[in-house]
Enzyme design. Structure first.
Site, PDB file in Angstrom:
ATOM      1  CD  GLU A  77      -1.332  -2.311   2.170  1.00 33.94           C
ATOM      2  OE1 GLU A  77      -2.141  -2.966   2.860  1.00 33.94           O
ATOM      3  OE2 GLU A  77      -0.113  -2.576   2.141  1.00 33.94           O
ATOM      4  CB  CYS A 105      -0.829  -3.254   8.907  1.00 40.87           C
ATOM      5  SG  CYS A 105       0.334  -2.104   8.133  1.00 40.87           S
ATOM      6  CB  CYS A 108      -1.029   0.218   5.132  1.00 42.06           C
ATOM      7  SG  CYS A 108       0.566  -0.554   4.747  1.00 42.06           S
TER       8      CYS A 108
END
Length: 171
Positions: A77, A105, A108
């Protein structure tokens, strides 16, 4: 890098991905994210891929490169966001969408907030680290200065197979 434009898929974005075998526009973008995951897999990186889309055009691509770049921040990402930011010559990606093969996560997710990503579409849930649904509801926090909408369910079985094969080979 090949670009996917709306006029190349004429009206298929309104169709079910299973209707007449036609792919939706979202499926096409997720397929490109899957292609990025395959690149990561071929480089012995965790096979996760992402693309950033603006006005139905891919403007950024990324795959995990944590090992090769020796950077814990080199997730798919963040790499896709960086690629798109370079293309746009702006760190703010207002009105852009991000497609990623696996639930993002916390790091990101925060990068998406700072980049002003409008929507994130993701496939597989990440029960240990996923911050959108699995371990947290990060994007629902009222304290964020930008709200990112999300959609889970853009799942491709091949993404799951890539991850399973990757981790099985390391056990």
């Amino acid at each position: 890098m090949g670009k996917i434009y709306l006029n190349q898929v004429k009206h298929r974005d309104q169709m079910s991905p299973h209707a007449s075998g036609a792919a939706s526009l979202k499926d096409l973008f997720m397929t490109e994210a899957l292609n990025q995951a395959k690149i990561a897999y071929s480089l012995d990186e965790v096979p996760i891929g992402a693309v950033v889309v603006m006005n139905n055009e891919i403007i950024g691509r990324g795959h995990n490169s944590v090992i090769s770049s020796q950077s814990v921040m080199a997730h798919a990402e963040t790499n896709a966001i960086q690629d798109a930011s370079n293309m746009m010559q702006n760190y703010r990606l207002t009105n852009c969408d991000l497609y990623v093969t696996v639930e993002p996560c916390h790091m990101c997710c925060m990068a998406m907030v700072h980049a002003r990503i409008k929507n994130v579409f993701f496939g597989l849930l990440q029960p240990k680290m996923g911050a959108v649904i699995s371990t947290d509801s990060f994007f629902k926090r009222k304290s964020l200065n930008h709200q990112v909408s999300f959609n889970h369910g853009c799942e491709f079985p091949e993404a799951k197979t890539l991850l399973e094969n990757f981790f099985q080979a390391r056990r």
